[in-house]
Write an enzyme that holds these catalytic residues in place. Sequence first.
Site, PDB file in Angstrom:
ATOM      1  N   HIS A  90       0.854  -1.198   0.000  1.00 29.72           N
ATOM      2  CA  HIS A  90       0.000   0.000   0.000  1.00 29.72           C
ATOM      3  C   HIS A  90       0.881   1.236   0.000  1.00 29.72           C
ATOM      4  CE1 HIS A  90       0.503   0.921   4.361  1.00 29.72           C
ATOM      5  NE2 HIS A  90       0.454  -0.386   4.540  1.00 29.72           N
ATOM      6  N   ASP A  92      -0.466   4.375   0.777  1.00 29.70           N
ATOM      7  CA  ASP A  92      -0.927   5.358   1.763  1.00 29.70           C
ATOM      8  C   ASP A  92      -0.160   5.155   3.066  1.00 29.70           C
ATOM      9  OD1 ASP A  92      -2.503   2.896   2.240  1.00 29.70           O
ATOM     10  OD2 ASP A  92      -3.426   4.070   3.837  1.00 29.70           O
ATOM     11  N   GLU A 156      -5.165   1.623   3.152  1.00 28.98           N
ATOM     12  CA  GLU A 156      -5.015   0.546   4.140  1.00 28.98           C
ATOM     13  C   GLU A 156      -4.954   1.085   5.553  1.00 28.98           C
ATOM     14  OE1 GLU A 156      -3.145  -2.349   6.790  1.00 28.98           O
ATOM     15  OE2 GLU A 156      -2.334  -0.390   6.203  1.00 28.98           O
TER      16      GLU A 156
END
Length: 451
Positions: A90, A92, A156
């Site tokens: 991920h 983020d 996430e």
Amino acid sequence: MSSNPVAETVASLMPRARAELTELVAFKSVADFDQYPRSESESAANWVADALRAEGFQDVALLDTPDGTQSVYGFLPGPEGAKTVLLYAHYDVQPPLDEAAWATPPFELTERDGRWYGRGSADCKGGVIMHLLALRALKANGGVPVHVKVIAEGSEEQGTGGLERYAEEHPELLTADTIVIGDSGNFRVGLPTVTSTLRGMTLVRVQVDTLEGNLHSGQFGGAAPDALGALIRALDSLRAEDGSTTVDGLAGDARWDGLQYDEENFRKDAKVLDGVHLIGSGTVADRIWARPAVTVLGIDCPPVVGATPSVQAGARALVSLRVPPGVDAAEATKLLQAHLEAHTPWGARLRTEQIGQGQAFQADTASPAYAAMAEAMAVAYPGEEMQYAGQGGSIPLCNTLASLYPEAEILLIGLSEPEAQIHAVNESVSPEELERLSVAEALFLRNYAAS
């Protein structure tokens, strides 16, 4: 490392890896758009998409997920008839918390004492780079022997479930024979580890109200019910005297069989202050991998600076409950809500709202993919045998993928070893771990293709 050609290629790519991680860390891709601009996350997503296109990936797309964020998908075809492996990471990140507490700016990758510091360097932008390194090493040494799908999630850390829901609506997209989740970490630096269990989680917002408005504490205090005091009482009921989590109806005595976590090492990793006791009972592994754990993440109440002598009419908290494997997160949520309602004093009005949830996960470690990974890690970490550990955190996507693709094997590896301090100030990644795990992943793909 060794004279293995794959290892030599990865070593030669490390300067490029650092430059790319520097670019990726610079995006303030916190998927909370009340705090950080959406454009920062979109720019990070586009960076990942461009990187996949540059490696020859097809069907590269920015997937608009139901939570308003974007996940990045790409497909790299392998030989005809080859197995398919899905690689997950991920892009983020968690907010940097107190930026002033960082020794160096959180969104500038900075080398210090042999580690690379920056928000997301380990969790999990470093995971994106790990996947790229592994694939580049294989391409330089005979080619990638499997079909590869990459999915890079965009929310996430927020637990809002966008990618899970998207996958459920498009079940054919992420289908694979094996899934490598690059979002966990070695038990400690230099000890190759796969994560075989994850605790699930639930997030509940709690609101307590007692009065129509705040009152003067001198005139009314002592008889007027204080909402903040009622909230504190309710929250305190979630812990026993020794700090163990106590939610009515939720078992808290499970045992962890496997790799153990020495108490002194845990104190050091967690940076527990001298004289402060650990909480709970049983082994450390029992407490952090096999049992529930409640945490009060935040409380809305007047700050000390500027506080007035008032009885508070209302107060609010955000409560996290980590749910052990074998316990349904939805049922745990109901038990938590019922417990808080039962333990709120003075007839205070309590409302709860669930705002996030993810199921726990338990892998099948007897599968061929685990044998292929053990062999790969033995080469990447000479003299070390692959270990199995739990992880107290949650990756809700794991259970979604396990449900959608029950025949798929799921492995969890990554860069978030204890020194990385993910989610805290001064997060960092060990470049040696990035190098070795990239080698391990590349060799795993080769081993798995031949299995």
